[in-house]
Enzyme design. Structure first.
Site, mmCIF file in Angstrom:
data_model
loop_
_atom_site.group_PDB
_atom_site.id
_atom_site.type_symbol
_atom_site.label_atom_id
_atom_site.label_comp_id
_atom_site.label_asym_id
_atom_site.label_seq_id
_atom_site.Cartn_x
_atom_site.Cartn_y
_atom_site.Cartn_z
ATOM 1 N N GLY A 1 13.804 -29.972 -10.148
ATOM 2 C CA GLY A 1 13.399 -29.021 -9.121
ATOM 3 C C GLY A 1 12.442 -29.663 -8.159
ATOM 4 O O GLY A 1 11.342 -30.050 -8.549
ATOM 5 N N GLY B 1 16.415 -21.025 -15.955
ATOM 6 C CA GLY B 1 17.629 -20.261 -16.233
ATOM 7 C C GLY B 1 17.867 -19.204 -15.180
ATOM 8 O O GLY B 1 17.353 -19.281 -14.062
#
Length: 486
Positions: free
Chosen positions: A43, A119
């Site tokens: 990320g 998630g």
């Protein structure tokens, strides 16, 4: 503004990464910052750290990379404590804004509550509508905040029971690290779709998305958190419970193909070794007469090595990647924008000219990346350009925390292999088969009745219900019917 990652723009985005530590002698946040550095590939949009000093929580969140935001002494000093958790993010759900950067924090009746989530909650929209109807006021557009409100409104007595009650209402994929005044909790969804591992650094306990983050801080890998397991950590002590009904695990197979760093261990397998095995299997399934095997850097390198070793065709670095270019820069027009592509990757012309080459990449999403790469090889004088992909065709969107385009934008959902070959202007194109992918993992092939992994992006076999997606499709169908009636 142009991203200078032209070969990354057409990749599946690597969900998020989480890291937590409990029981240090101090400066837990500094350890978390180091762990997040190791998880930066998961990320690159934003990062955050929350710490607990025994009396209060401290949080710092920022847009951009870990470096530049958490490598400053003043930031780490403002995050004191013996326990901390952190998060690196891509916006799989929710807008790109500071209010969505994790860990998310809330003051509940039981005290502070910080949560970091890797998630996607596939029924978050429906849960959110019900919570808002009951009076909840949301501060973000992130699906993760739904969990906070479910905990806050639960009728159970203890915080642990409230948390379990909340998770029993959510669908989808999650690995979570939660910090409360009572301690830290780590857990995975019952199918284990998203990864989470536990390590130890002295007596301190660490949770992380990947083993490579343990390596970077000098911690010892203990074990993976099991699907459906919840680890409750208080200081340097921990215990484990399994509050959810047992299910056959379905971990994400794309962790092996692309998401995890090659120096990580996933499901007791070296990611690097699996990717080499995928490349070797690809050479068996899709051989071609050529002079050179060339990886698309950096993710295609292990598979290209495997392909070269299996085929006997020499491996060479035909595309050179610069690692010193920032993510963005300002440019005045299209001509400079086109030149900007070559700042990140450039063809090794002296090597390629006149050669028949095999390009190895991990996946094709929209196809725009592959088109650019093939064009680059043609311009460098390649006699033939053959493309080999170390995963099956990506025909379906992911709803478990991966930022995939809508299905209509996936090249493999619109075209067969022949059409895709023409689209990217290659001499040939081939993908490893789904059975071949499983063979690279050490299995005989994919069991259609009981697959061992979530491979929905290739097969459309989603292992959970997709409530929000079904709701959207239902609304779209009614809208289409209304148009037809009108």
């Amino acid at each position: 503004m142009l991203t200078t990652h032209p070969f990354d723009d057409d990749k599946l985005r690597e969900e998020c990464g989480i890291f937590g530590v409990s029981g240090t002698d101090g400066e837990a946040s500094a350890l978390v910052a180091l762990g997040l550095h190791a998880l930066q590939h998961r990320g690159q949009e934003a990062a955050g750290i929350s710490s607990w000093d025994g009396h209060q929580f401290h949080t710092h969140r920022a847009m951009g990379h870990v470096a530049g935001n958490f490598d400053r002494d003043d930031v780490i000093r403002a995050l004191p404590g013996t326990a901390a958790c952190g998060h690196v993010r891509y916006s799989t759900t929710g807008e790109t804004a500071l209010r969505n950067v994790q860990p998310l924090y809330a003051d509940l009746a039981s005290g502070g509550f910080a949560i970091a989530h890797n998630g996607n909650i596939s029924n978050a929209m429906r849960l959110r509508r019900e919570l808002v109807r009951r009076g909840s006021i949301f501060q973000s557009t992130s699906d993760t905040e739904t969990i906070i409100h479910l905990v806050a409104t639960s009728h159970y007595r203890t915080l642990l029971d409230k948390f379990i009650d909340a998770l029993k209402q959510v669908e989808g994929a999650y690995s979570l690290i939660v910090m409360t005044p009572e301690g830290m909790i780590g857990c995975r969804d019952p199918l284990g779709i998203r990864p989470l591992v536990m390590g130890k650094l002295g007596d301190a306990i660490i949770l992380a998305s990947e083993t490579v983050a343990l390596d970077v801080v000098g911690a010892e890998f203990v074990r993976a958190i099991e699907p459906g397991e919840m680890v409750i950590i208080q200081g340097r002590e921990h215990r484990s419970i399994t509050p959810f009904p047992a299910q056959r695990p379905r971990p994400c197979i794309f962790e092996h193909v692309y998401f995890s760093r090659p120096d990580s261990i996933v499901e007791d397998r070296s990611v690097y070794s699996v990717r080499k095995a995928i490349g070797a299997q690809l050479a068996i399934e899709a051989p071609v007469e050529a002079d050179l095997v060339i990886p698309v850097p950096d993710s295609g390198v292990p598979a290209a090595i495997g392909y070269a070793q299996q085929s006997g065709i020499p491996f060479e670095l035909g595309i050179i990647r610069s690692h010193y270019i920032g993510r963005t820069f300002i440019q005045p027009g299209d001509k400079v924008r086109h030149l900007g592509v070559k700042l990140k990757h450039n063809a090794n012309r002296a090597l390629i000219r006149g050669k028949r080459i095999v390009l190895i990449d991990d996946s094709i999403v929209r196809g725009t990346t592959s088109l650019k790469i093939v064009q680059m090889m043609r311009e460098a004088g390649a006699a033939e350009v053959h493309m080999r992909i170390a995963s099956p065709p990506t025909r379906h969107s992911c709803f478990y925390g991966v930022d995939t385009p809508e299905r209509a934008k996936l090249l493999a959902a619109k075209m067969d292999v022949g059409g895709m070959t023409d689209f990217i202007h290659a001499d040939s194109l081939a993908f490893v088969s789904i059975d071949g992918l499983y063979k690279a993992l050490g299995e005989d092939g994919r069991s259609s009745a009981r697959p061992s992994h979530c491979d929905a992006c290739f097969t459309g076999d989603y292992p959970t219900t997709l409530t929000d997606q079904d709701d959207v499709e239902t609304v779209d169908q009614f809208a289409l019917l209304a148009e037809r009636v009108a």
